[in-house]
Design a protein around this motif. Sequence first.
Motif, PDB file in Angstrom:
ATOM      1  N   GLU A  89      15.741 -50.981  91.253  1.00  0.00           N
ATOM      2  CA  GLU A  89      15.067 -51.175  89.970  1.00  0.00           C
ATOM      3  C   GLU A  89      15.983 -50.796  88.808  1.00  0.00           C
ATOM      4  N   ALA A  90      16.779 -49.746  88.988  1.00  0.00           N
ATOM      5  CA  ALA A  90      17.697 -49.317  87.928  1.00  0.00           C
ATOM      6  C   ALA A  90      18.861 -50.285  87.775  1.00  0.00           C
ATOM      7  N   LEU A  91      19.359 -50.809  88.892  1.00  0.00           N
ATOM      8  CA  LEU A  91      20.547 -51.661  88.859  1.00  0.00           C
ATOM      9  C   LEU A  91      20.243 -53.117  88.537  1.00  0.00           C
ATOM     10  N   ALA A  92      18.998 -53.520  88.699  1.00  0.00           N
ATOM     11  CA  ALA A  92      18.640 -54.927  88.476  1.00  0.00           C
ATOM     12  C   ALA A  92      18.915 -55.361  87.041  1.00  0.00           C
ATOM     13  N   GLU A  93      18.885 -54.432  86.107  1.00  0.00           N
ATOM     14  CA  GLU A  93      19.103 -54.757  84.700  1.00  0.00           C
ATOM     15  C   GLU A  93      20.515 -54.431  84.233  1.00  0.00           C
ATOM     16  N   ALA A  94      21.345 -53.914  85.135  1.00  0.00           N
ATOM     17  CA  ALA A  94      22.693 -53.496  84.733  1.00  0.00           C
ATOM     18  C   ALA A  94      23.595 -54.701  84.498  1.00  0.00           C
ATOM     19  N   LYS A  95      24.401 -54.608  83.441  1.00  0.00           N
ATOM     20  CA  LYS A  95      25.374 -55.654  83.140  1.00  0.00           C
ATOM     21  C   LYS A  95      26.692 -55.318  83.828  1.00  0.00           C
ATOM     22  N   ASN A  96      27.445 -56.356  84.202  1.00  0.00           N
ATOM     23  CA  ASN A  96      28.777 -56.193  84.789  1.00  0.00           C
ATOM     24  C   ASN A  96      28.762 -55.679  86.223  1.00  0.00           C
ATOM     25  N   LEU A  97      27.580 -55.540  86.842  1.00  0.00           N
ATOM     26  CA  LEU A  97      27.511 -55.110  88.240  1.00  0.00           C
ATOM     27  C   LEU A  97      28.142 -56.181  89.116  1.00  0.00           C
ATOM     28  N   ARG A  98      29.121 -55.784  89.936  1.00  0.00           N
ATOM     29  CA  ARG A  98      29.799 -56.759  90.796  1.00  0.00           C
ATOM     30  C   ARG A  98      29.012 -57.029  92.071  1.00  0.00           C
ATOM     31  N   GLY A  99      28.262 -56.049  92.535  1.00  0.00           N
ATOM     32  CA  GLY A  99      27.480 -56.242  93.751  1.00  0.00           C
ATOM     33  C   GLY A  99      27.083 -54.905  94.334  1.00  0.00           C
ATOM     34  N   LEU A 100      26.461 -54.962  95.519  1.00  0.00           N
ATOM     35  CA  LEU A 100      25.937 -53.768  96.172  1.00  0.00           C
ATOM     36  C   LEU A 100      26.554 -53.581  97.547  1.00  0.00           C
ATOM     37  N   LEU A 101      26.678 -52.327  97.955  1.00  0.00           N
ATOM     38  CA  LEU A 101      27.001 -51.969  99.335  1.00  0.00           C
ATOM     39  C   LEU A 101      25.759 -51.297  99.902  1.00  0.00           C
ATOM     40  N   LEU A 102      25.134 -51.931 100.903  1.00  0.00           N
ATOM     41  CA  LEU A 102      23.884 -51.415 101.456  1.00  0.00           C
ATOM     42  C   LEU A 102      24.171 -50.515 102.652  1.00  0.00           C
ATOM     43  N   THR A 103      23.828 -49.263 102.500  1.00  0.00           N
ATOM     44  CA  THR A 103      24.046 -48.271 103.545  1.00  0.00           C
ATOM     45  C   THR A 103      23.150 -48.538 104.756  1.00  0.00           C
ATOM     46  N   LYS A 104      23.681 -48.229 105.948  1.00  0.00           N
ATOM     47  CA  LYS A 104      22.908 -48.238 107.199  1.00  0.00           C
ATOM     48  C   LYS A 104      22.161 -49.561 107.425  1.00  0.00           C
ATOM     49  N   THR A 105      22.846 -50.659 107.214  1.00  0.00           N
ATOM     50  CA  THR A 105      22.245 -51.966 107.477  1.00  0.00           C
ATOM     51  C   THR A 105      22.089 -52.157 108.985  1.00  0.00           C
ATOM     52  N   GLU A 106      20.867 -52.450 109.420  1.00  0.00           N
ATOM     53  CA  GLU A 106      20.621 -52.612 110.857  1.00  0.00           C
ATOM     54  C   GLU A 106      19.946 -53.930 111.215  1.00  0.00           C
ATOM     55  N   HIS A 107      19.327 -54.590 110.239  1.00  0.00           N
ATOM     56  CA  HIS A 107      18.621 -55.838 110.513  1.00  0.00           C
ATOM     57  C   HIS A 107      18.869 -56.811 109.356  1.00  0.00           C
ATOM     58  N   PRO A 108      18.830 -58.118 109.621  1.00  0.00           N
ATOM     59  CA  PRO A 108      19.086 -59.084 108.548  1.00  0.00           C
ATOM     60  C   PRO A 108      18.113 -58.974 107.388  1.00  0.00           C
ATOM     61  N   ASP A 109      16.866 -58.583 107.656  1.00  0.00           N
ATOM     62  CA  ASP A 109      15.904 -58.486 106.565  1.00  0.00           C
ATOM     63  C   ASP A 109      16.230 -57.336 105.614  1.00  0.00           C
ATOM     64  N   HIS A 110      17.044 -56.368 106.055  1.00  0.00           N
ATOM     65  CA  HIS A 110      17.498 -55.315 105.139  1.00  0.00           C
ATOM     66  C   HIS A 110      18.299 -55.937 103.996  1.00  0.00           C
ATOM     67  N   ILE A 111      19.143 -56.905 104.338  1.00  0.00           N
ATOM     68  CA  ILE A 111      19.933 -57.601 103.329  1.00  0.00           C
ATOM     69  C   ILE A 111      19.042 -58.499 102.481  1.00  0.00           C
ATOM     70  N   THR A 112      18.198 -59.270 103.132  1.00  0.00           N
ATOM     71  CA  THR A 112      17.365 -60.236 102.409  1.00  0.00           C
ATOM     72  C   THR A 112      16.437 -59.548 101.421  1.00  0.00           C
ATOM     73  N   ARG A 113      15.798 -58.478 101.854  1.00  0.00           N
ATOM     74  CA  ARG A 113      14.873 -57.759 100.969  1.00  0.00           C
ATOM     75  C   ARG A 113      15.610 -57.130  99.793  1.00  0.00           C
ATOM     76  N   THR A 114      16.822 -56.635 100.059  1.00  0.00           N
ATOM     77  CA  THR A 114      17.624 -56.052  98.984  1.00  0.00           C
ATOM     78  C   THR A 114      18.021 -57.125  97.976  1.00  0.00           C
ATOM     79  N   ALA A 115      18.503 -58.259  98.475  1.00  0.00           N
ATOM     80  CA  ALA A 115      18.942 -59.340  97.587  1.00  0.00           C
ATOM     81  C   ALA A 115      17.788 -59.874  96.743  1.00  0.00           C
ATOM     82  N   MET A 116      16.588 -59.919  97.322  1.00  0.00           N
ATOM     83  CA  MET A 116      15.428 -60.461  96.610  1.00  0.00           C
ATOM     84  C   MET A 116      15.013 -59.593  95.429  1.00  0.00           C
ATOM     85  N   MET A 117      15.382 -58.316  95.435  1.00  0.00           N
ATOM     86  CA  MET A 117      15.018 -57.424  94.336  1.00  0.00           C
ATOM     87  C   MET A 117      16.060 -57.410  93.214  1.00  0.00           C
ATOM     88  N   MET A 118      17.124 -58.189  93.397  1.00  0.00           N
ATOM     89  CA  MET A 118      18.196 -58.235  92.407  1.00  0.00           C
ATOM     90  C   MET A 118      18.278 -59.622  91.786  1.00  0.00           C
TER      91      MET A 118
END
Length: 282
Positions: A89-118
Amino acid sequence: MSPFRNQRAAALPARLSRSVLLVGASDPSTFPAALASEADSVIFDIEDGLPEEQKAEGRSAVVEAINEGAGAWVRINDITSDHWREDLEALAEAKNLRGLLLTKTEHPDHITRTAMMMPAGTPVIALIESAVGLVNANDIARAPGVFRLAFGVGDFRRDTGASDDPMALAYARSVLVVASRVGLLPGPIDGPSVGAHGDDLAEACRITQSMGMTGKLTLDPNQTDGINVGLAPSEQEIAWARELIEKFETGATGSMDGSYLPRLARARKVSDLAKTYGLWNR
């Protein structure tokens, strides 16, 4: 604070990043030096790099730095954490953000759910740190929103009991390389070699490169030059590529066997990388 990136590094496509510098967010005074370093990519760490009692303060400092022009990635807390949603929620409005590194990724939906909030198109690097994540690496590499895979060596070793011997970790590295190819991703990012310098760092980079990985995490700005050199085409490779390409362009190829076209393709890849890294005309 001057938050702006090293111009050479800022111009390099993230898919070709060799040195990937993790910077703990507990001390924002370290940001300028990290951003001015030779690290191909800089990642502000609000997970391991931020004590529990400093999460809110550190997150705000990172958002402020990015809004001021710091072209950096951010390592966020894992999806099971109470902080994951607050991070996004804090990063969704940030300018110049190059991307995210998602800690402890274990399932594909971890990525999908994260991407959907950005915002659409925000790249997410999946940090694989467990046996479960490794088993699901092929599916994670094909998840919508994933940009690249990375290997969390320390947590993976704790999860599996593996030693730091390259042979003990060879299978895991190979899985990430194959999964990246399956998912049509850039080569994966290897874990850090804490405390390694000189010949030790060069050997660690040799192992990384020999496994097919093309980037390496580091917590030390002083390692970035060594990693950049270790994961770039060598002078010998560049000389070989230049000679083969010149022979092809002048028609002086002589008799060709079945290995010629694959060697030419490899030479062109070396040429492209060397040009991107500013090594071709040295």
